[in-house]
Design an enzyme around this catalytic site. Structure first.
Site, PDB file in Angstrom:
ATOM      1  N   LYS A  91       0.869  -1.186   0.000  1.00 17.60           N
ATOM      2  CA  LYS A  91       0.000   0.000   0.000  1.00 17.60           C
ATOM      3  C   LYS A  91       0.896   1.223   0.000  1.00 17.60           C
ATOM      4  O   LYS A  91       1.858   1.310   0.765  1.00 17.60           O
ATOM      5  CB  LYS A  91      -0.871  -0.028   1.279  1.00 17.60           C
ATOM      6  CG  LYS A  91      -1.793   1.155   1.404  1.00 17.60           C
ATOM      7  CD  LYS A  91      -3.140   0.871   0.796  1.00 17.60           C
ATOM      8  CE  LYS A  91      -3.952   2.118   0.533  1.00 17.60           C
ATOM      9  NZ  LYS A  91      -3.640   2.814  -0.731  1.00 17.60           N
ATOM     10  N   LYS A 115       5.792   3.258   8.125  1.00 23.30           N
ATOM     11  CA  LYS A 115       4.610   4.083   8.403  1.00 23.30           C
ATOM     12  C   LYS A 115       3.360   3.209   8.517  1.00 23.30           C
ATOM     13  O   LYS A 115       2.570   3.335   9.445  1.00 23.30           O
ATOM     14  CB  LYS A 115       4.443   5.073   7.231  1.00 23.30           C
ATOM     15  CG  LYS A 115       3.286   6.016   7.366  1.00 23.30           C
ATOM     16  CD  LYS A 115       3.084   6.827   6.092  1.00 23.30           C
ATOM     17  CE  LYS A 115       4.388   7.382   5.570  1.00 23.30           C
ATOM     18  NZ  LYS A 115       4.210   8.494   4.652  1.00 23.30           N
ATOM     19  N   LYS A 127       5.299   1.802  -3.166  1.00 24.67           N
ATOM     20  CA  LYS A 127       5.193   3.164  -3.706  1.00 24.67           C
ATOM     21  C   LYS A 127       5.409   3.092  -5.205  1.00 24.67           C
ATOM     22  O   LYS A 127       6.036   2.155  -5.700  1.00 24.67           O
ATOM     23  CB  LYS A 127       6.261   4.064  -3.059  1.00 24.67           C
ATOM     24  CG  LYS A 127       5.998   5.543  -3.187  1.00 24.67           C
ATOM     25  CD  LYS A 127       5.064   6.056  -2.107  1.00 24.67           C
ATOM     26  CE  LYS A 127       4.703   7.504  -2.340  1.00 24.67           C
ATOM     27  NZ  LYS A 127       3.947   8.078  -1.210  1.00 24.67           N
ATOM     28  N   GLY A 166      -2.885   8.327  -4.108  1.00 21.98           N
ATOM     29  CA  GLY A 166      -2.253   9.547  -4.638  1.00 21.98           C
ATOM     30  C   GLY A 166      -1.000   9.926  -3.868  1.00 21.98           C
ATOM     31  O   GLY A 166      -0.678   9.356  -2.834  1.00 21.98           O
ATOM     32  N   ASP A 167      -0.277  10.877  -4.399  1.00 21.71           N
ATOM     33  CA  ASP A 167       0.872  11.508  -3.740  1.00 21.71           C
ATOM     34  C   ASP A 167       1.105  12.792  -4.535  1.00 21.71           C
ATOM     35  O   ASP A 167       0.181  13.272  -5.213  1.00 21.71           O
ATOM     36  CB  ASP A 167       2.104  10.571  -3.769  1.00 21.71           C
ATOM     37  CG  ASP A 167       3.252  11.075  -2.901  1.00 21.71           C
ATOM     38  OD1 ASP A 167       3.146  10.991  -1.675  1.00 21.71           O
ATOM     39  OD2 ASP A 167       4.256  11.578  -3.438  1.00 21.71           O
ATOM     40  N   THR A 211      -4.423  13.342   5.790  1.00 28.45           N
ATOM     41  CA  THR A 211      -2.991  13.463   6.109  1.00 28.45           C
ATOM     42  C   THR A 211      -2.736  14.750   6.889  1.00 28.45           C
ATOM     43  O   THR A 211      -2.036  14.752   7.914  1.00 28.45           O
ATOM     44  CB  THR A 211      -2.137  13.418   4.832  1.00 28.45           C
ATOM     45  OG1 THR A 211      -2.530  12.277   4.067  1.00 28.45           O
ATOM     46  CG2 THR A 211      -0.661  13.321   5.153  1.00 28.45           C
ATOM     47  N   ASN A 242      -2.234  19.034  -1.047  1.00 25.71           N
ATOM     48  CA  ASN A 242      -3.201  18.337  -0.207  1.00 25.71           C
ATOM     49  C   ASN A 242      -2.820  18.355   1.280  1.00 25.71           C
ATOM     50  O   ASN A 242      -3.631  18.729   2.134  1.00 25.71           O
ATOM     51  CB  ASN A 242      -3.344  16.894  -0.719  1.00 25.71           C
ATOM     52  CG  ASN A 242      -4.229  16.055   0.175  1.00 25.71           C
ATOM     53  OD1 ASN A 242      -3.749  15.373   1.061  1.00 25.71           O
ATOM     54  ND2 ASN A 242      -5.539  16.133  -0.024  1.00 25.71           N
ATOM     55  N   SER A 383      -6.795   5.629   4.048  1.00 30.22           N
ATOM     56  CA  SER A 383      -6.884   4.807   2.839  1.00 30.22           C
ATOM     57  C   SER A 383      -7.245   3.367   3.217  1.00 30.22           C
ATOM     58  O   SER A 383      -8.035   2.710   2.537  1.00 30.22           O
ATOM     59  CB  SER A 383      -5.546   4.796   2.088  1.00 30.22           C
ATOM     60  OG  SER A 383      -5.454   5.916   1.240  1.00 30.22           O
TER      61      SER A 383
HETATM   62  P1  NDP Z   1       0.597  17.853  -3.709  1.00 32.66           P
HETATM   63  O1  NDP Z   1       1.032  17.546  -5.092  1.00 32.66           O
HETATM   64  O2  NDP Z   1      -0.845  18.010  -3.415  1.00 32.66           O
HETATM   65  O3  NDP Z   1       1.332  19.176  -3.188  1.00 32.66           O
HETATM   66  C1  NDP Z   1       2.717  19.267  -3.130  1.00 32.66           C
HETATM   67  C2  NDP Z   1       3.088  20.682  -2.725  1.00 32.66           C
HETATM   68  O4  NDP Z   1       4.490  20.743  -2.504  1.00 32.66           O
HETATM   69  C3  NDP Z   1       2.776  21.716  -3.784  1.00 32.66           C
HETATM   70  O5  NDP Z   1       2.505  22.941  -3.181  1.00 32.66           O
HETATM   71  C4  NDP Z   1       4.085  21.772  -4.574  1.00 32.66           C
HETATM   72  O6  NDP Z   1       4.303  23.007  -5.240  1.00 32.66           O
HETATM   73  C5  NDP Z   1       5.109  21.608  -3.465  1.00 32.66           C
HETATM   74  N1  NDP Z   1       6.317  20.935  -3.994  1.00 32.66           N
HETATM   75  C6  NDP Z   1       6.385  19.726  -4.616  1.00 32.66           C
HETATM   76  N2  NDP Z   1       7.642  19.448  -4.988  1.00 32.66           N
HETATM   77  C7  NDP Z   1       8.376  20.510  -4.584  1.00 32.66           C
HETATM   78  C8  NDP Z   1       9.744  20.810  -4.659  1.00 32.66           C
HETATM   79  N3  NDP Z   1      10.617  19.978  -5.254  1.00 32.66           N
HETATM   80  N4  NDP Z   1      10.152  21.991  -4.115  1.00 32.66           N
HETATM   81  C9  NDP Z   1       9.268  22.830  -3.515  1.00 32.66           C
HETATM   82  N5  NDP Z   1       7.960  22.585  -3.415  1.00 32.66           N
HETATM   83  C10 NDP Z   1       7.524  21.447  -3.934  1.00 32.66           C
HETATM   84  O7  NDP Z   1       1.248  16.701  -2.794  1.00 32.66           O
HETATM   85  P2  NDP Z   1       0.822  16.231  -1.346  1.00 32.66           P
HETATM   86  O8  NDP Z   1       0.390  17.395  -0.538  1.00 32.66           O
HETATM   87  O9  NDP Z   1      -0.063  15.068  -1.482  1.00 32.66           O
HETATM   88  O10 NDP Z   1       2.213  15.669  -0.789  1.00 32.66           O
HETATM   89  C11 NDP Z   1       3.163  16.509  -0.133  1.00 32.66           C
HETATM   90  C12 NDP Z   1       4.121  15.639   0.645  1.00 32.66           C
HETATM   91  O11 NDP Z   1       3.393  14.864   1.608  1.00 32.66           O
HETATM   92  C13 NDP Z   1       4.918  14.615  -0.175  1.00 32.66           C
HETATM   93  O12 NDP Z   1       6.185  14.418   0.428  1.00 32.66           O
HETATM   94  C14 NDP Z   1       4.096  13.344  -0.017  1.00 32.66           C
HETATM   95  O13 NDP Z   1       4.883  12.188  -0.235  1.00 32.66           O
HETATM   96  C15 NDP Z   1       3.678  13.475   1.437  1.00 32.66           C
HETATM   97  N6  NDP Z   1       2.513  12.691   1.816  1.00 32.66           N
HETATM   98  C16 NDP Z   1       1.313  12.850   1.189  1.00 32.66           C
HETATM   99  C17 NDP Z   1       0.217  12.107   1.579  1.00 32.66           C
HETATM  100  C18 NDP Z   1      -1.128  12.332   1.001  1.00 32.66           C
HETATM  101  O14 NDP Z   1      -2.095  11.730   1.511  1.00 32.66           O
HETATM  102  N7  NDP Z   1      -1.300  13.164  -0.006  1.00 32.66           N
HETATM  103  C19 NDP Z   1       0.339  11.088   2.633  1.00 32.66           C
HETATM  104  C20 NDP Z   1       1.622  11.066   3.295  1.00 32.66           C
HETATM  105  C21 NDP Z   1       2.661  11.820   2.856  1.00 32.66           C
HETATM  106  P3  NDP Z   1       3.807  23.219  -6.758  1.00 32.66           P
HETATM  107  O15 NDP Z   1       2.353  23.542  -6.654  1.00 32.66           O
HETATM  108  O16 NDP Z   1       4.661  24.328  -7.234  1.00 32.66           O
HETATM  109  O17 NDP Z   1       4.076  21.919  -7.457  1.00 32.66           O
END
Ligand code: NDP
Length: 451
Positions: A91, A115, A127, A166-167, A211, A242, A383
């Site tokens: 997962k 996790k 992943k 998603g991620d 999250t 997100n 999830s």
């Molecule tokens: P989203 O795609 O919804 O948002 C990512 C955010 O981070 C955007 O604002 C994006 O900016 C910014 N970002 C992405 N890459 C970079 C980078 N290289 N440098 C600076 N800013 C960056 O992703 P999520 O919110 O889902 O995920 C964010 C983090 O949380 C990740 O590490 C993910 O693995 C982790 N996570 C997510 C979960 C989930 O349920 N969604 C669960 C557990 C962990 P821009 O808009 O410019 O792309």
């Protein structure tokens, strides 16, 4: 660190020398679990236990050809890493971002194993994703890419085999296209094959929020255990996706003031408190840059992050920092800036957002750190609740799911705290999380023999 662990780390480094993120994730875990491994060193060494723990059960890599709106064909690389299935079906999310490579996929899958174990739910760790860049693509291009990606991925997943979600770069729209293609190819309504689905076709209420909310529930527990709370605290949150958006929402509900958020181009600083409705409109509906915020709130400030060693968000004075964007976004310099500015707690919403040096700097300066594996586990936990609802062909209300999420986060914090206490690690919840997760995975792996 024990001699056996040192040898495994050396061997792993030799074998995976071009995978720095993966080695960073493994290094952190092996350091933390050293006192546990010590107790069973001979047995672990004889059964190559740690070698098996750090070697993925399976890595799938495939070609993803797709056609843009002008008829031009492009080729991206797709991945699925099925790291450890001893606790349940693999997962973990799918990430679409140009930085995706095997190292990033493996580090994310490895972290996911730990996790998922912490959630207490029956899910293994995996992943996947692609180096496809969804930015600037039309809806039709995103759909064709998702369909091509699923043409290959469908061979390896299933509700009892591997359940992606998603991620970064993969939200409700992408999950919809992926699910549609899976259903078409397999000719079955297997709702539990993907999570993060729309509410109309098997999604769970509160999964979108989970999250970010979970991160704040964990932070609340960590602060409570240390005689503090969220009310009236100033918070900076990196990212505006997100995780960041729903962490902001819950933090505001608890009376905290979020003064800055960011995206990959820059930071908005609103000393009066971020207006989340405006951020949601810009990022969730219009899919624009966060800079647009200052058009709607002229008293706010925009700081470009182009060419900087770390995001300028970490230079803003705050009590609590929540990195919710991506890996290694807080380096040692950023950590020093945060501590100098009076931050007393850091909550990792993103996966591995803090470098090893930065984590050690925080811990040495008595900063409370809520580690990603534990603090952002609310997403995958919900999830798993989505999978349960799909199996029951039933659904729970928002309040029911949120209550279960809250309980899960309280339990996760308690197990991190108990493990840290048992090993005399004080408030080092980073090590506490690794130890608590490792013990559970180790029990399952040992019970299942040498596989
Ligand atoms: P989203 O795609 O919804 O948002 C990512 C955010 O981070 C955007 O604002 C994006 O900016 C910014 N970002 C992405 N890459 C970079 C980078 N290289 N440098 C600076 N800013 C960056 O992703 P999520 O919110 O889902 O995920 C964010 C983090 O949380 C990740 O590490 C993910 O693995 C982790 N996570 C997510 C979960 C989930 O349920 N969604 C669960 C557990 C962990 P821009 O808009 O410019 O792309």
């Amino acid at each position: 660190m024990e001699d056996y662990l040192k040898r495994v780390l050396e061997e792993t480094t030799k074998k995976n020398c071009s995978e720095p993120e993966f080695l960073q994730a493994v290094g952190e875990v092996l350091c933390s679990i050293s006192p546990v491994v010590k107790k069973h060193e001979t047995e672990y060494e004889k059964t190559a236990f740690i070698e098996r723990l750090v070697e993925p059960e399976r890595i799938i890599s495939f070609r993803v050809p797709w056609t843009d709106d002008n008829g031009q064909v492009h080729v991206n690389r797709g991945f699925r890493v099925q790291f450890n299935g001893s606790i349940g079906p693999y997962k973990g999310g799918l990430r679409f971002h140009p930085s995706v490579n095997q190292s990033i996929m493996k580090f994310l899958a490895f972290e996911q194993v730990f996790k998922n174990a912490l959630t207490g739910l029956p899910i293994g760790g995996g992943k996947g994703g692609s180096d496809f860049n969804p930015k600037g693509k039309s809806d039709a291009e995103i759909m064709r890419f998702c369909q091509s990606f699923m043409n290959e991925l469908q061979k390896y997943i299933g509700h009892d085999i591997d359940v992606p979600a998603g991620d970064i770069g993969v939200g409700a729209r992408e999950i919809g296209y992926l699910f549609g293609q899976y259903r078409k190819i397999r000719n079955t309504y297997e709702a539990g094959v993907l999570t993060g689905k729309g509410l109309e076709y098997g999604g769970s209420l509160a999964r979108t929020e989970a999250t970010g909310y979970g991160l704040i529930y964990f932070m609340r527990e960590m602060l409570k255990a240390n005689g503090k709370d969220l009310s009236g605290k100033t918070i900076v949150i990196s990212g505006s996706g997100n995780v960041a958006i729903y962490a902001c929402q819950k933090a505001q509900e608890y009376g905290a003031k979020v003064v800055a958020m960011s995206d990959s181009n820059g930071v908005v600083y609103d000393k009066d408190g971020i207006k989340l409705g405006i951020i949601k409109k810009i990022k969730e509906e219009q899919r624009l840059r966060i800079k647009e915020y200052i058009k709607e709130v002229p008293t706010a400030e925009y700081i470009d992050s182009e060419g900087k060693d770390y995001s300028p968000i970490w230079d803003i004075k705050a009590d609590i920092a929540l990195p919710c964007a991506t890996q290694n976004e807080i380096n040692l310099q950023a950590a020093k800036a945060l501590v100098a500015n009076g931050v007393f707690a850091v909550g990792e919403g993103a996966n591995m957002p803090t470098s090893m040096e930065a984590i050690n700097y925080f811990l040495n300066n008595n900063i409370l750190v809520a580690p990603a594996k534990a603090a952002n586990a609310g997403g995958v936990a919900t999830s798993a609740l989505e999978m349960s609802q799909n199996s029951m062909r039933y659904f729970w209300t928002f309040e029911e799911v949120d209550k279960k999420l809250n309980n899960i986060m309280v339990n996760i914090f308690n197990s991190c705290q108990a493990a840290a206490k048992e090993y005399g690690l004080g408030t080092n919840y980073v090590a506490g999380a690794n130890i608590a997760a490792f013990r559970k995975i180790a029990k399952a792996m040992r019970a299942q023999g040498i596989i």
